[in-house]
Motif scaffolding. Structure first.
Motif, short mmCIF file in Angstrom:
data_model
loop_
_atom_site.label_atom_id
_atom_site.label_comp_id
_atom_site.label_asym_id
_atom_site.label_seq_id
_atom_site.Cartn_x
_atom_site.Cartn_y
_atom_site.Cartn_z
N ARG A 282 0.82 -1.21 0.00
CA ARG A 282 0.00 0.00 0.00
C ARG A 282 0.86 1.26 0.00
NH1 ARG A 282 -5.55 -1.28 1.76
NH2 ARG A 282 -5.77 0.89 2.38
N HIS B 190 2.10 1.72 -3.53
CA HIS B 190 1.03 2.16 -4.43
C HIS B 190 0.56 3.58 -4.07
CE1 HIS B 190 -2.16 1.87 -7.25
NE2 HIS B 190 -3.14 1.68 -6.38
N ILE C 187 -1.36 4.38 -1.34
CA ILE C 187 -2.66 4.48 -0.68
C ILE C 187 -2.54 4.28 0.83
CG2 ILE C 187 -3.99 3.86 -2.72
CD1 ILE C 187 -4.27 1.05 -1.60
N ALA D 2 2.35 11.09 -8.54
CA ALA D 2 0.98 11.26 -9.04
C ALA D 2 0.74 10.42 -10.28
CB ALA D 2 0.71 12.74 -9.33
N ARG E 4 0.52 6.23 -9.83
CA ARG E 4 -0.65 5.44 -9.47
C ARG E 4 -1.53 5.15 -10.69
NH1 ARG E 4 -4.59 7.47 -5.07
NH2 ARG E 4 -2.76 8.68 -4.45
N ASN E 5 -1.51 6.07 -11.64
CA ASN E 5 -2.32 5.83 -12.84
C ASN E 5 -1.74 4.72 -13.70
OD1 ASN E 5 -4.47 7.55 -12.56
ND2 ASN E 5 -3.27 9.33 -13.24
N ALA F 197 -2.13 -0.82 -10.89
CA ALA F 197 -3.44 -1.28 -10.41
C ALA F 197 -3.19 -2.12 -9.17
CB ALA F 197 -4.15 -2.09 -11.48
N PHE F 198 -4.24 -2.27 -8.37
CA PHE F 198 -4.07 -2.94 -7.08
C PHE F 198 -5.20 -3.96 -6.92
CE2 PHE F 198 -3.57 -3.67 -2.63
CZ PHE F 198 -2.32 -3.19 -2.25
N PHE G 153 -6.92 -6.32 -4.14
CA PHE G 153 -6.93 -6.47 -2.68
C PHE G 153 -7.14 -7.92 -2.28
CE2 PHE G 153 -8.17 -2.21 -3.74
CZ PHE G 153 -7.38 -1.45 -2.90
N VAL H 21 -12.82 -6.11 -3.79
CA VAL H 21 -13.89 -5.10 -3.66
C VAL H 21 -14.72 -5.15 -4.93
CG1 VAL H 21 -14.41 -2.67 -3.31
CG2 VAL H 21 -12.34 -3.65 -2.31
N GLU I 17 -16.91 0.50 1.89
CA GLU I 17 -16.68 -0.68 1.07
C GLU I 17 -15.78 -0.34 -0.13
OE1 GLU I 17 -20.52 -2.55 0.58
OE2 GLU I 17 -19.82 -3.44 -1.30
N TYR I 18 -16.05 0.80 -0.74
CA TYR I 18 -15.37 1.16 -2.00
C TYR I 18 -14.06 1.90 -1.81
CZ TYR I 18 -19.43 0.12 -5.01
OH TYR I 18 -20.43 -0.50 -5.72
N LEU J 49 -10.59 0.71 -3.20
CA LEU J 49 -10.59 0.50 -4.65
C LEU J 49 -10.58 1.83 -5.40
CD1 LEU J 49 -10.91 -1.57 -6.97
CD2 LEU J 49 -13.35 -1.10 -6.88
N ILE K 78 -9.72 4.83 -4.31
CA ILE K 78 -8.48 5.58 -4.11
C ILE K 78 -7.40 4.99 -5.01
CG2 ILE K 78 -6.67 6.17 -2.45
CD1 ILE K 78 -9.25 7.65 -1.96
N SER K 79 -7.36 3.67 -5.07
CA SER K 79 -6.36 3.00 -5.90
C SER K 79 -6.53 3.37 -7.37
CB SER K 79 -6.49 1.48 -5.71
OG SER K 79 -5.94 0.82 -6.82
N MET K 80 -7.81 3.57 -7.78
CA MET K 80 -8.05 3.91 -9.19
C MET K 80 -7.89 5.40 -9.43
SD MET K 80 -11.22 1.49 -10.25
CE MET K 80 -10.97 -0.26 -10.54
N ASN K 81 -7.51 6.13 -8.39
CA ASN K 81 -7.19 7.55 -8.57
C ASN K 81 -8.36 8.36 -9.10
OD1 ASN K 81 -5.12 9.17 -7.95
ND2 ASN K 81 -3.89 8.77 -9.78
#
Lengths: 237, 234, 267
Positions: free
Chosen positions: A50, A53, A55, A70, A73-74, A77-78, A80, A84, B129-130, B133, B135-138
């Motif tokens: 994390r 990445h 986060i 910046a 991160r684009n 991909a992560f 979990f 989710v 829940e989200y 995800l 945040i990770s997807m920016n």
């Protein structure tokens, strides 16, 4: 497409209530092969991923990607440990990261159909993601991560709660992605999985990077007593 | 008890014979409350989403105030809106007092905190829940809000229906700012109050039954619409 | 969806404005309950092409709406308050239009024996002596003010358990009186039009102090520039005309004449 590397981590640490949770961590990565972060439960693998990445909050030190935090991160991909799922259909879950990037609806749907097919979810594409089994949800999460063709994908114990067959399917998907040029950072405590996938190993213990190196050297001739104990299956505290 | 039966049969005949005055009043009730609901949703839902995803200094206080305002007494809202819209008040120049517009404003103030609070409860759960995800997807702030609103739409519908129920049955505020003027601002609830005041319990009850039937009808309709849209999906 | 709602709303708004002109008048509940408005308003619309929108409120609120300039005119029955309204400049003058009367309502059995009282004050004294339940409007309305002044001439406003201030309009107070089986002061029109009489009946009427003078006050345009002074002046002349007088004098409810026209006509 190598904008991310080299990665350089110096003295990176994160704290909770004043106590260091992870760190300080130092290592460099030129972006070759698959990194497996190995270690017992609670050793800080998830937090390290994390942090990398971006986060998790970095309290000390520096994590620097070649292209800057910046943009990094684009390009990543992560996935979990507990997938989710968006409260949408399988197809809409797959299309979601594409539409965020402004891909047209029809094109996104086409790509989603292709990926659903690749991960064996073609028949489920218009069903809600919530009805999928645990293994199917994890495959969907991985496909949703890979659909934007990231340069690097992080996976946090992706098969921790799955049976052998689902685990092998996931590993096959990952091997395909690696062959296609995607870099992978995978956290796991499963030795077998590490041996099958790793080209480099980062061995973590008590929130610190204990040992790093090429996979064959780590597995054949670990440098530290703790790594040897871990590899033998002894409980390492 | 006699009044109750008389009320029921009178309600039946009013509806069956399509009584013109009843139709006018019922239609006005609906249009006032549905307009207040539509405008209220435009404010309440994004507000609820922002409160769920944004961290700012007064967030907790705003949420607490919003929750408290759920029980806002309509009479007080009516009085405040009256003072604001009165010719002697700050917005007097617009001449809005005793118009349906004034009633819509008052009803919005009554229902927005209720809808925002209910919506916030479910959006907060969905955001938990989200969170990782997205945040990770920016995602950007507005993408976040839109994703949450869309994926929580079923819960938001419940919030909207609660707002509708409170709005259509509300009398204290619209009586004051609408004035219950015949053919202009008379709606079902104010007509009921008027007939009760005249001792015409049967007619008042009849209007009451019509109001209840209308509320149930609108609820069923919206649920049915929501159902067909989600057939076999989430 | 939103557009459709606005269109519907537009229709509703439009349907309320059929006459060329419209103005707002605050009237008291008792006037509205008499049903006279239902006779006068269509005639006004026909004669003057003027739609009068009625706000039915208590006297206190009617005066307040007039002071704020939220209505163009008021028609109330509380002389002292009206004179204060004029003195404060919110109207240039008050125009007396008509009067009706207050009546004492009570249980048909009449436990306090007010039916053969010689005056209104004596009727109330007897209620006090019998400590029979009495329901008071208690809302500072014209009717309430009249009741208070009657009690004062009967030896003071009671402060005992049998005296119930409900703080409500005429209809709600009558409903309470029916429920309690108590006495109450009401205007005749509200009583005749009341649909839930129970076992109450009209027990005492006729004392001249019970006469209830209605006056029309047009809000002064010098205080509130936006009021429709021209229309309210037109309405005043119509209400004080012989034509209105005939309509008012001939208006009957349950076979009884309710109002006596007493405006000073200029014709």
């Amino acid at each position: 497409m190598s904008g991310l590397f080299p990665l350089s981590v110096t003295g990176a640490a994160t704290r909770r209530r004043g106590k260091r949770l992870v760190g300080p961590v130092d290592f460099d990565w030129d972006g070759q092969g698959t990194q497996v972060v190995l270690g017992p439960n609670g050793s800080g693998k998830t937090t390290l991923l994390r942090l990398l990445h971006g986060i998790a909050r970095l309290h000390e030190g520096e994590i620097s990607w070649a292209c800057g935090t910046a943009a990094a991160r684009n390009a990543q991909a992560f996935v979990f440990q507990r997938p989710v799922m968006l409260r949408r259909t399988v197809g809409e879950n797959l299309a979601y990261p594409l539409t965020l990037r402004g891909v047209a609806r029809a094109e996104a749907r086409g790509l989603a159909e292709g990926w659903a097919d690749r991960v064996g979810l073609a028949e489920m594409i218009d069903r809600p993601a919530s009805v999928l089994s645990g293994g199917e949800q994890q495959k969907l999460a991985i496909a949703r991560a890979l659909i934007v063709e990231p340069e690097l994908v992080f996976l946090d114990e992706p098969s921790a709660s799955l049976d052998g067959r689902a685990t092998r399917e996931i590993e096959a998907i990952l091997s395909d992605a690696v062959e296609g040029g995607t870099r992978v950072v995978l956290a796991t405590h499963d030795m077998g999985q590490a041996r099958r996938l790793a080209s480099r190993v980062v061995f973590m213990l008590h929130g610190r990077v204990h040992e790093t190196g090429p996979a064959h050297r780590f597995f054949d001739a670990p440098e530290t007593a703790e790594a040897r104990a871990f590899l033998k299956g002894d409980i390492v505290e | 008890m006699v009044d109750l039966w008389q009320g029921l049969s009178q309600a039946f005949w009013l509806v069956v014979t399509l009584d013109a005055e009843l139709a006018e009043i019922a239609l006005r009730s609906l249009s006032v409350t549905l307009t207040a609901l539509a405008l209220g949703c435009v404010i309440a839902m994004p507000l609820a989403a922002l409160l769920a995803v944004r961290r700012f200094r007064w967030r907790r206080s705003v949420i607490a105030v919003l929750n408290a305002l759920m029980g806002l007494p309509p009479v007080v809202v009516g009085l405040v809106v009256y003072v604001m819209l009165s010719r002697s008040g700050p917005f007097g120049v617009f001449g809005l007092l005793f118009t349906p517009t004034a009633m819509i404003i008052a009803q919005m103030i009554v229902i927005v905190p209720l809808m925002a609070s209910i919506a916030h409860q479910s959006l907060r759960e969905l955001w938990a829940e989200y969170h990782d995800l997205l945040i990770s997807m920016n995602v950007t702030q507005s993408q976040k809000v839109r994703t949450l609103l869309w994926d929580a739409r079923r819960a938001l519908l419940t919030a909207a229906l609660a707002g509708f129920g409170r709005g259509i049955g509300e009398v204290g505020a619209i009586m004051i700012v609408g004035g219950n003027i015949d053919h202009v601002t008379r709606v079902l609830t104010t007509a009921i109050a008027l007939e009760t005041g005249k001792g015409e319990f049967a007619l008042a009850l009849a209007l009451g039954f019509v109001l209840i039937a209308l509320t149930i009808l609108v609820n069923l309709l919206i649920h049915w619409l929501g159902q067909t849209e989600r057939e076999g999906r989430w | 969806m939103m557009m459709r709602l606005l269109v519907v709303l537009g229709f509703v708004l439009a349907s309320g404005a059929q006459a060329a002109d419209s103005m707002r008048m605050a009237v008291t509940t008792s006037f509205h309950n008499s049903g006279l408005a239902d006779v006068l308003l269509p005639e006004i619309e026909a004669d003057l092409d003027l739609e009068v929108q009625l706000l039915v409120v208590g006297t206190g609120q009617a005066l307040r709406l007039g002071r704020a300039g939220d209505v163009d005119a008021i028609l109330v029955h509380s002389r002292a308050a009206e004179e204060a309204f004029v003195a404060d400049g919110f109207a240039t003058h008050r125009r007396e239009i008509m009067y009706n009367d207050f009546v004492v309502i009570g249980p048909a059995a009449d436990p306090a024996g007010v039916a053969d009282a010689s005056s209104a004050a004596e009727a109330l004294s007897r209620i006090a002596a019998a400590e029979a339940r009495f329901v008071s409007r208690g809302d500072d309305s014209g009717t309430h003010k009249k009741e208070v002044s009657l009690w004062e001439s009967a030896g003071g406003v009671p402060a005992a358990g049998w005296y119930n201030e409900v703080g409500a309009g005429m209809g709600a107070a009558l409903n309470t009186a029916v429920g309690l089986g108590g006495y109450i002061l009401s205007d005749r029109a509200s009583w005749l039009n009341f649909g839930n009489k129970g076992d109450l009946s009209l027990l005492y009427a006729g004392d001249p102090v019970l006469f209830n003078q209605y006056a029309y006050l047009a809000v002064n345009p010098e205080v509130h520039g936006h009021v429709k002074a021209e229309l309210s002046a037109k309405l005043e002349e119509w209400l004080a005309s012989t034509r209105a007088g005939e309509l008012i004098d001939s208006y009957q409810l349950a076979g009884e004449t309710l109002f006596v026209f007493n405006a000073v006509t200029k014709e």
